[in-house]
Scaffold this motif. Structure first.
Motif, PDB file in Angstrom:
ATOM      1  N   ARG A  51       0.847  -1.201   0.000  1.00  0.00           N
ATOM      2  CA  ARG A  51       0.000   0.000   0.000  1.00  0.00           C
ATOM      3  C   ARG A  51       0.879   1.245   0.000  1.00  0.00           C
ATOM      4  N   ASP A  52       0.457   2.242  -0.752  1.00  0.00           N
ATOM      5  CA  ASP A  52       1.155   3.521  -0.802  1.00  0.00           C
ATOM      6  C   ASP A  52       1.070   4.179   0.571  1.00  0.00           C
ATOM      7  N   GLU A  53       2.161   4.739   1.019  1.00  0.00           N
ATOM      8  CA  GLU A  53       2.189   5.329   2.362  1.00  0.00           C
ATOM      9  C   GLU A  53       1.337   6.594   2.458  1.00  0.00           C
ATOM     10  N   ARG A  54       1.241   7.345   1.366  1.00  0.00           N
ATOM     11  CA  ARG A  54       0.466   8.587   1.391  1.00  0.00           C
ATOM     12  C   ARG A  54      -1.011   8.375   1.087  1.00  0.00           C
ATOM     13  N   ASP A  55      -1.304   7.429   0.198  1.00  0.00           N
ATOM     14  CA  ASP A  55      -2.695   7.163  -0.178  1.00  0.00           C
ATOM     15  C   ASP A  55      -2.946   5.668  -0.049  1.00  0.00           C
ATOM     16  N   LYS A  56      -3.557   5.277   1.034  1.00  0.00           N
ATOM     17  CA  LYS A  56      -3.738   3.853   1.355  1.00  0.00           C
ATOM     18  C   LYS A  56      -4.624   3.115   0.346  1.00  0.00           C
ATOM     19  N   ARG A  57      -5.333   3.852  -0.508  1.00  0.00           N
ATOM     20  CA  ARG A  57      -6.146   3.199  -1.537  1.00  0.00           C
ATOM     21  C   ARG A  57      -5.290   2.643  -2.674  1.00  0.00           C
ATOM     22  N   VAL A  58      -4.092   3.183  -2.822  1.00  0.00           N
ATOM     23  CA  VAL A  58      -3.198   2.818  -3.926  1.00  0.00           C
ATOM     24  C   VAL A  58      -2.313   1.645  -3.515  1.00  0.00           C
ATOM     25  N   VAL A  59      -2.248   0.649  -4.394  1.00  0.00           N
ATOM     26  CA  VAL A  59      -1.379  -0.500  -4.158  1.00  0.00           C
ATOM     27  C   VAL A  59      -0.271  -0.479  -5.195  1.00  0.00           C
ATOM     28  N   ARG A  60       0.960  -0.532  -4.730  1.00  0.00           N
ATOM     29  CA  ARG A  60       2.136  -0.538  -5.607  1.00  0.00           C
ATOM     30  C   ARG A  60       2.628  -1.971  -5.782  1.00  0.00           C
ATOM     31  N   ILE A  61       3.192  -2.262  -6.954  1.00  0.00           N
ATOM     32  CA  ILE A  61       3.802  -3.570  -7.207  1.00  0.00           C
ATOM     33  C   ILE A  61       5.300  -3.362  -7.198  1.00  0.00           C
ATOM     34  N   LEU A  62       5.987  -4.106  -6.357  1.00  0.00           N
ATOM     35  CA  LEU A  62       7.425  -3.921  -6.168  1.00  0.00           C
ATOM     36  C   LEU A  62       8.184  -5.230  -6.341  1.00  0.00           C
ATOM     37  N   PRO A  63       9.422  -5.137  -6.829  1.00  0.00           N
ATOM     38  CA  PRO A  63      10.256  -6.343  -6.958  1.00  0.00           C
ATOM     39  C   PRO A  63      10.895  -6.699  -5.620  1.00  0.00           C
ATOM     40  N   THR A  64      11.095  -7.986  -5.401  1.00  0.00           N
ATOM     41  CA  THR A  64      11.836  -8.452  -4.227  1.00  0.00           C
ATOM     42  C   THR A  64      13.304  -8.584  -4.625  1.00  0.00           C
ATOM     43  N   ALA A  65      14.146  -8.913  -3.659  1.00  0.00           N
ATOM     44  CA  ALA A  65      15.569  -9.141  -3.957  1.00  0.00           C
ATOM     45  C   ALA A  65      15.716 -10.281  -4.968  1.00  0.00           C
ATOM     46  N   ARG A  66      14.878 -11.280  -4.845  1.00  0.00           N
ATOM     47  CA  ARG A  66      14.923 -12.410  -5.784  1.00  0.00           C
ATOM     48  C   ARG A  66      14.589 -11.952  -7.213  1.00  0.00           C
ATOM     49  N   ALA A  67      13.640 -11.050  -7.337  1.00  0.00           N
ATOM     50  CA  ALA A  67      13.288 -10.499  -8.652  1.00  0.00           C
ATOM     51  C   ALA A  67      14.454  -9.697  -9.217  1.00  0.00           C
ATOM     52  N   ARG A  68      15.122  -8.954  -8.352  1.00  0.00           N
ATOM     53  CA  ARG A  68      16.271  -8.143  -8.794  1.00  0.00           C
ATOM     54  C   ARG A  68      17.384  -9.039  -9.348  1.00  0.00           C
ATOM     55  N   GLU A  69      17.604 -10.164  -8.709  1.00  0.00           N
ATOM     56  CA  GLU A  69      18.629 -11.109  -9.192  1.00  0.00           C
ATOM     57  C   GLU A  69      18.256 -11.652 -10.568  1.00  0.00           C
ATOM     58  N   ALA A  70      17.010 -12.058 -10.717  1.00  0.00           N
ATOM     59  CA  ALA A  70      16.550 -12.599 -12.002  1.00  0.00           C
ATOM     60  C   ALA A  70      16.624 -11.529 -13.085  1.00  0.00           C
ATOM     61  N   ASP A  71      16.242 -10.313 -12.744  1.00  0.00           N
ATOM     62  CA  ASP A  71      16.280  -9.214 -13.709  1.00  0.00           C
ATOM     63  C   ASP A  71      17.711  -8.892 -14.129  1.00  0.00           C
ATOM     64  N   ALA A  72      18.637  -8.933 -13.187  1.00  0.00           N
ATOM     65  CA  ALA A  72      20.047  -8.664 -13.505  1.00  0.00           C
ATOM     66  C   ALA A  72      20.598  -9.722 -14.458  1.00  0.00           C
ATOM     67  N   ARG A  73      20.256 -10.964 -14.218  1.00  0.00           N
ATOM     68  CA  ARG A  73      20.711 -12.049 -15.102  1.00  0.00           C
ATOM     69  C   ARG A  73      20.101 -11.880 -16.496  1.00  0.00           C
ATOM     70  N   HIS A  74      18.838 -11.511 -16.540  1.00  0.00           N
ATOM     71  CA  HIS A  74      18.145 -11.269 -17.802  1.00  0.00           C
ATOM     72  C   HIS A  74      18.810 -10.109 -18.553  1.00  0.00           C
ATOM     73  N   ALA A  75      19.139  -9.048 -17.839  1.00  0.00           N
ATOM     74  CA  ALA A  75      19.800  -7.891 -18.456  1.00  0.00           C
ATOM     75  C   ALA A  75      21.163  -8.277 -19.019  1.00  0.00           C
ATOM     76  N   ARG A  76      21.902  -9.121 -18.308  1.00  0.00           N
ATOM     77  CA  ARG A  76      23.210  -9.575 -18.815  1.00  0.00           C
ATOM     78  C   ARG A  76      23.050 -10.350 -20.117  1.00  0.00           C
ATOM     79  N   PHE A  77      22.001 -11.165 -20.218  1.00  0.00           N
ATOM     80  CA  PHE A  77      21.736 -11.886 -21.460  1.00  0.00           C
ATOM     81  C   PHE A  77      21.551 -10.893 -22.607  1.00  0.00           C
ATOM     82  N   HIS A  78      20.749  -9.850 -22.379  1.00  0.00           N
ATOM     83  CA  HIS A  78      20.497  -8.855 -23.428  1.00  0.00           C
ATOM     84  C   HIS A  78      21.762  -8.078 -23.775  1.00  0.00           C
ATOM     85  N   GLU A  79      22.553  -7.729 -22.768  1.00  0.00           N
ATOM     86  CA  GLU A  79      23.812  -7.014 -23.022  1.00  0.00           C
ATOM     87  C   GLU A  79      24.751  -7.854 -23.879  1.00  0.00           C
TER      88      GLU A  79
END
Length: 153
Positions: free
Chosen positions: A88-116
């Motif tokens: 939930r957004d800290e300023r507006d509790k009606r808003v829900v944010r989607i965020l990556p976890t550390a595990r997502a960051r690892e997968a994304d970094a590996r994916h980015a290396r493939f593209h590079e």
């Protein structure tokens, strides 16, 4: 369709499929629990978070060109797998944010290396002039698909 048109068509179909298969195979070894579509969703969520873009479900769904229902299902699954979280957004509790976890960051970094690696390998074989022409031509291909996508909406 003339000879060049046929060659271009065959190239686009084969390269598109080859990129997807190769990308999926390269990442499947490290992330057996992720599909390529899920990985691209993770990539979008990471970019939105990193660039300060709107990371609400509606914005992510629009960026991924999927319905809100499809996105909700995918995010729920990726939450259970430990890659994304809803907060939930800290300023507006009606808003829900989607965020990556550390595990997502690892997968994304590996994916980015493939593209590079893919881009570096291609650019290594081209002259500066060929690179400019190639990028311009791919821009035309991209514009065609964006226009076709808008027609289908």
């Amino acid at each position: 369709m003339d000879q060049h048109g046929e060659a271009l068509n065959r190239f686009l179909v084969e390269v598109f499929n080859e990129i997807l298969k190769t990308e999926e195979n390269a990442l499947a070894k490290a992330y057996k629990d992720l599909s390529l579509r899920e990985l691209h969703l993770i990539e979008e969520v990471c970019r939105a978070a990193d660039e300060g873009r709107d990371n609400r479900a509606t914005a992510i769904a629009a960026a991924q060109r999927v319905t809100a229902g499809t996105l909700t299902t995918a995010v729920s699954l990726l939450e259970r797998k430990g890659y994304l979280e809803r907060r939930r957004d800290e300023r507006d509790k009606r808003v829900v944010r989607i965020l990556p976890t550390a595990r997502a960051r690892e997968a994304d970094a590996r994916h980015a290396r493939f593209h590079e690696e893919m881009v570096a390998d291609i650019l290594e074989t081209l002259t500066e002039e060929e690179t400019v022409i190639f990028v311009r031509a791919l821009g035309s291909v991209s514009a065609f698909f964006r226009a076709k996508h808008k027609e289908t909406m």
